[in-house]
Scaffold this motif. Sequence first.
Motif, short mmCIF file in Angstrom:
data_model
loop_
_atom_site.label_atom_id
_atom_site.label_comp_id
_atom_site.label_asym_id
_atom_site.label_seq_id
_atom_site.Cartn_x
_atom_site.Cartn_y
_atom_site.Cartn_z
N UNK A 114 -2.12 14.70 6.63
CA UNK A 114 -3.06 14.35 5.56
C UNK A 114 -2.72 12.96 5.00
N UNK A 115 -1.44 12.67 4.84
CA UNK A 115 -1.03 11.36 4.32
C UNK A 115 -1.46 10.25 5.28
N UNK A 116 -1.36 10.50 6.59
CA UNK A 116 -1.79 9.50 7.58
C UNK A 116 -3.30 9.26 7.48
N UNK A 117 -4.06 10.34 7.31
CA UNK A 117 -5.51 10.20 7.17
C UNK A 117 -5.85 9.34 5.94
N UNK A 118 -5.16 9.62 4.84
CA UNK A 118 -5.40 8.86 3.62
C UNK A 118 -5.03 7.38 3.83
N UNK A 119 -3.89 7.14 4.50
CA UNK A 119 -3.46 5.77 4.77
C UNK A 119 -4.48 5.03 5.63
N UNK A 120 -4.96 5.68 6.69
CA UNK A 120 -5.95 5.04 7.56
C UNK A 120 -7.23 4.72 6.80
N UNK A 121 -7.64 5.62 5.92
CA UNK A 121 -8.86 5.39 5.14
C UNK A 121 -8.67 4.19 4.21
N UNK A 122 -7.48 4.11 3.57
CA UNK A 122 -7.21 2.97 2.68
C UNK A 122 -7.19 1.67 3.47
N UNK A 123 -6.57 1.69 4.64
CA UNK A 123 -6.49 0.48 5.46
C UNK A 123 -7.88 0.06 5.94
N UNK A 124 -8.70 1.04 6.27
CA UNK A 124 -10.07 0.74 6.69
C UNK A 124 -10.84 0.08 5.56
N UNK A 125 -10.70 0.63 4.35
CA UNK A 125 -11.40 0.07 3.18
C UNK A 125 -10.95 -1.35 2.88
N UNK A 126 -9.65 -1.62 3.06
CA UNK A 126 -9.11 -2.95 2.77
C UNK A 126 -9.43 -3.96 3.86
N UNK A 127 -9.88 -3.50 5.02
CA UNK A 127 -10.24 -4.41 6.11
C UNK A 127 -9.05 -4.82 6.96
N UNK A 128 -7.99 -4.03 6.94
CA UNK A 128 -6.79 -4.38 7.71
C UNK A 128 -7.08 -4.32 9.20
N UNK A 145 0.85 -1.17 0.00
CA UNK A 145 0.00 0.00 0.00
C UNK A 145 0.90 1.23 0.00
N UNK A 146 0.56 2.21 -0.82
CA UNK A 146 1.43 3.37 -0.97
C UNK A 146 0.60 4.64 -0.86
N UNK A 147 1.16 5.61 -0.12
CA UNK A 147 0.51 6.90 0.04
C UNK A 147 1.54 7.98 -0.25
N UNK A 148 1.17 8.93 -1.07
CA UNK A 148 2.07 10.02 -1.40
C UNK A 148 1.93 11.14 -0.38
N UNK A 149 3.08 11.70 0.04
CA UNK A 149 3.08 12.83 0.96
C UNK A 149 3.33 14.08 0.14
N UNK A 150 2.35 14.96 0.13
CA UNK A 150 2.47 16.19 -0.66
C UNK A 150 2.78 17.36 0.26
N UNK A 151 3.72 18.17 -0.14
CA UNK A 151 4.10 19.39 0.59
C UNK A 151 4.41 19.11 2.05
N UNK A 152 5.07 18.00 2.33
CA UNK A 152 5.43 17.60 3.69
C UNK A 152 4.23 17.56 4.64
N UNK A 153 3.05 17.28 4.12
CA UNK A 153 1.84 17.21 4.93
C UNK A 153 1.62 15.76 5.36
N UNK A 154 2.28 15.40 6.46
CA UNK A 154 2.24 14.02 6.95
C UNK A 154 0.88 13.70 7.54
#
Length: 97
Positions: free
Chosen positions: A12-26, A1-10
């Motif tokens: 936001x990247x963590x929120x996106x990662x958590x959402x992806x993990x939630x969707x995948x059922x991790x 699973x990969x999440x891009x960090x834009x403008x050093x906004x960690x």
Amino acid sequence: MQVLVRDNNVDQALRVLKKKMQREGVFREMKARRAYEKPSERRNREEAEAVRRARKAARKQAIRDGLIAGPKKKPAPARHAPRPGQSAPFASTDAAK
């Protein structure tokens, strides 16, 4: 699973990662693996999940077919009356006619 960090906004990247993990059922799988689940308990749980999914699908289909009423829609927010001395927006005027 990969999440891009834009403008050093960690954050936001963590929120996106958590959402992806939630969707995948991790998270659900991690919780299930905390303790051993007997094969009989697993069968019962999976069967109950299948029944729940089937009931939900049947309910949605019945709503689409109009057999049962769907969830009530929330009323639109009330519009405020214009202040004294101001005309209502989009009101028709004699000059426009």
